[in-house]
Design a protein around this motif. Structure first.
Motif, mmCIF file in Angstrom:
data_model
loop_
_atom_site.group_PDB
_atom_site.id
_atom_site.type_symbol
_atom_site.label_atom_id
_atom_site.label_comp_id
_atom_site.label_asym_id
_atom_site.label_seq_id
_atom_site.Cartn_x
_atom_site.Cartn_y
_atom_site.Cartn_z
ATOM 1 N N LYS A 1 0.816 -1.209 0.000
ATOM 2 C CA LYS A 1 0.000 0.000 0.000
ATOM 3 C C LYS A 1 0.852 1.264 0.000
ATOM 4 C CE LYS A 1 -3.586 2.469 2.588
ATOM 5 N NZ LYS A 1 -4.478 2.433 3.783
ATOM 6 N N LEU A 2 1.806 1.339 0.935
ATOM 7 C CA LEU A 2 2.613 2.556 1.066
ATOM 8 C C LEU A 2 3.562 2.742 -0.112
ATOM 9 C CD1 LEU A 2 3.468 2.323 4.877
ATOM 10 C CD2 LEU A 2 1.814 3.848 3.771
ATOM 11 N N GLY A 3 4.010 1.635 -0.715
ATOM 12 C CA GLY A 3 4.918 1.720 -1.855
ATOM 13 C C GLY A 3 4.219 1.696 -3.187
ATOM 14 N N ASN A 4 2.869 1.617 -3.151
ATOM 15 C CA ASN A 4 2.073 1.549 -4.390
ATOM 16 C C ASN A 4 2.642 0.462 -5.311
ATOM 17 O OD1 ASN A 4 0.026 2.259 -6.197
ATOM 18 N ND2 ASN A 4 1.346 3.719 -7.273
ATOM 19 N N ALA A 5 2.836 -0.730 -4.732
ATOM 20 C CA ALA A 5 3.539 -1.797 -5.443
ATOM 21 C C ALA A 5 2.603 -2.935 -5.833
ATOM 22 C CB ALA A 5 4.655 -2.355 -4.557
ATOM 23 N N LYS A 6 2.931 -3.610 -6.918
ATOM 24 C CA LYS A 6 2.253 -4.828 -7.319
ATOM 25 C C LYS A 6 2.918 -6.004 -6.614
ATOM 26 C CE LYS A 6 -0.560 -5.411 -9.939
ATOM 27 N NZ LYS A 6 -2.052 -5.461 -9.791
ATOM 28 N N VAL A 7 2.109 -6.985 -6.264
ATOM 29 C CA VAL A 7 2.606 -8.183 -5.580
ATOM 30 C C VAL A 7 2.504 -9.370 -6.526
ATOM 31 C CG1 VAL A 7 2.247 -9.760 -3.639
ATOM 32 C CG2 VAL A 7 1.942 -7.285 -3.323
ATOM 33 N N LEU A 8 3.656 -9.980 -6.819
ATOM 34 C CA LEU A 8 3.709 -11.125 -7.725
ATOM 35 C C LEU A 8 4.256 -12.342 -6.982
ATOM 36 C CD1 LEU A 8 3.690 -8.623 -9.728
ATOM 37 C CD2 LEU A 8 4.967 -10.086 -11.299
ATOM 38 N N PRO A 9 3.440 -13.364 -6.743
ATOM 39 C CA PRO A 9 3.954 -14.587 -6.112
ATOM 40 C C PRO A 9 4.925 -15.298 -7.057
ATOM 41 C CG PRO A 9 1.552 -14.445 -5.942
ATOM 42 C CD PRO A 9 1.978 -13.405 -6.924
ATOM 43 N N VAL A 10 5.979 -15.870 -6.478
ATOM 44 C CA VAL A 10 7.001 -16.583 -7.259
ATOM 45 C C VAL A 10 7.265 -17.933 -6.584
ATOM 46 C CG1 VAL A 10 9.373 -16.551 -8.131
ATOM 47 C CG2 VAL A 10 8.079 -14.406 -7.966
#
Length: 311
Positions: free
Chosen positions: A240-249
């Motif tokens: 949220k704070l980094g405005n980031a996408k989360v990609l499981p690997v």
């Protein structure tokens, strides 16, 4: 005087209290000179030895597997425990490859790379230029996952500081890699939240290991294989704070080859409900673990089991 950087060698590392670590490190170096296929046979042998000399850890693995797979028979569980220890032994070999493999000689050395295969690269390409959290649960293939990711993208591994200064130095050295673009990839300590958010907002990628037991302030107890597990919701806040996408690997070891799979970025994540968000992540981990049970890190006390009572 300020503390030296973790990747700085100190003369104090030569003191007798560190000699045991150096002996183990030296053995890994000797293994590094073995032919590729032979390394894995040695790794399995190391794992079988660990199985015999670590009864407490063996009981913990068995208990964890019993919780996760209550439908399995005693014989199935016994076989899975042994297979897991073999996987642990191979993970030491992978550390050796990470430290002294052909990739350390330059970006054009790719002998190890012929055994490494990728799926889902298009999912990483779709989020190019945006902050990315590469979500890597604790499988025994962790070292190889970092190595393979370094060949396709620049990222910052997030890690917990080791209590032993020499181990901290060696781990930092192992996880400091050269990316496919020739850039140096250095780990970032998990307590440096400000640096992590800054990196994400600047469009950088980070590899984060979010699935181990967490007992600090802010923990949430979320079911993992149906049993509440103390979990860290920090990835939700970072995203949220980094405005980031989360990609499981996820990485699977198949014989002496590896398959790294990058899943699509999670939509509508985080939602603001830490419990539900972590529950969603646990469902992803569980699905992969069921497909590849022996290679998950069952030797970790995920459910806060009590020694002597639970295992």
């Amino acid at each position: 005087m300020s503390n030296p950087h973790p990747d700085t060698f100190r003369l104090s590392f030569l003191c007798p209290r560190y000699w045991g670590i150096w002996i183990g490190y030296g053995l890994l170096r000797l293994i590094g000179w073995l032919p590729y296929q032979t390394k894995f046979r040695v790794g399995k042998t190391i794992g079988r030895l660990l199985y015999r000399v670590a009864p407490s850890r063996r009981r913990l693995v068995r208990k964890n597997l019993t919780i996760a797979f209550p439908e399995k028979t005693d014989n199935d569980l016994a076989s899975l425990v042994k297979e897991h220890f073999e996987s642990l032994g191979i993970s030491l070999i992978e550390t050796s490859i990470n430290l002294w493999g052909d990739h350390r000689k330059g970006p054009n050395n790719n002998q190890t790379g012929t055994h490494q295969h990728y799926k889902g690269l298009e999912n990483l390409e779709k989020v190019a230029g945006q902050g990315v959290l590469l979500l890597v649960p604790h499988f025994t293939t962790l070292e190889t996952t970092g190595l393979m990711l370094s060949k396709i993208t620049q990222f910052r591994p997030i890690y917990r500081k080791h209590d032993n200064a020499l181990m901290e130095y060696l781990i930092t050295k192992s996880r400091t890699l050269t990316s496919g673009e020739g850039d140096t990839v250095k780990p970032l300590m998990n307590t440096d939240t400000r640096a992590m958010i800054k990196a994400l907002k600047a469009g950088e990628a980070m590899m984060i290991l979010p699935d181990q037991r967490y007992r600090a302030k802010g923990k949430v107890d979320v079911p993992f294989f149906g049993r509440p597990a103390p979990s860290n919701p920090g990835i939700c806040k970072l995203a949220k704070l980094g405005n980031a996408k989360v990609l499981p690997v996820f990485t699977r070891r198949i014989g002496t080859d590896y398959e790294l799979n990058i899943l699509p970025g999670l939509e509508n994540f985080p939602t603001g409900d830490d419990y539900q968000d972590v529950l969603r992540l646990h469902a992803l981990y569980e699905a992969e673990i069921r497909e590849n049970p022996a290679q998950y890190l069952w030797s970790h006390n995920r459910w806060s089991l009590k020694k002597g009572k639970d295992f």
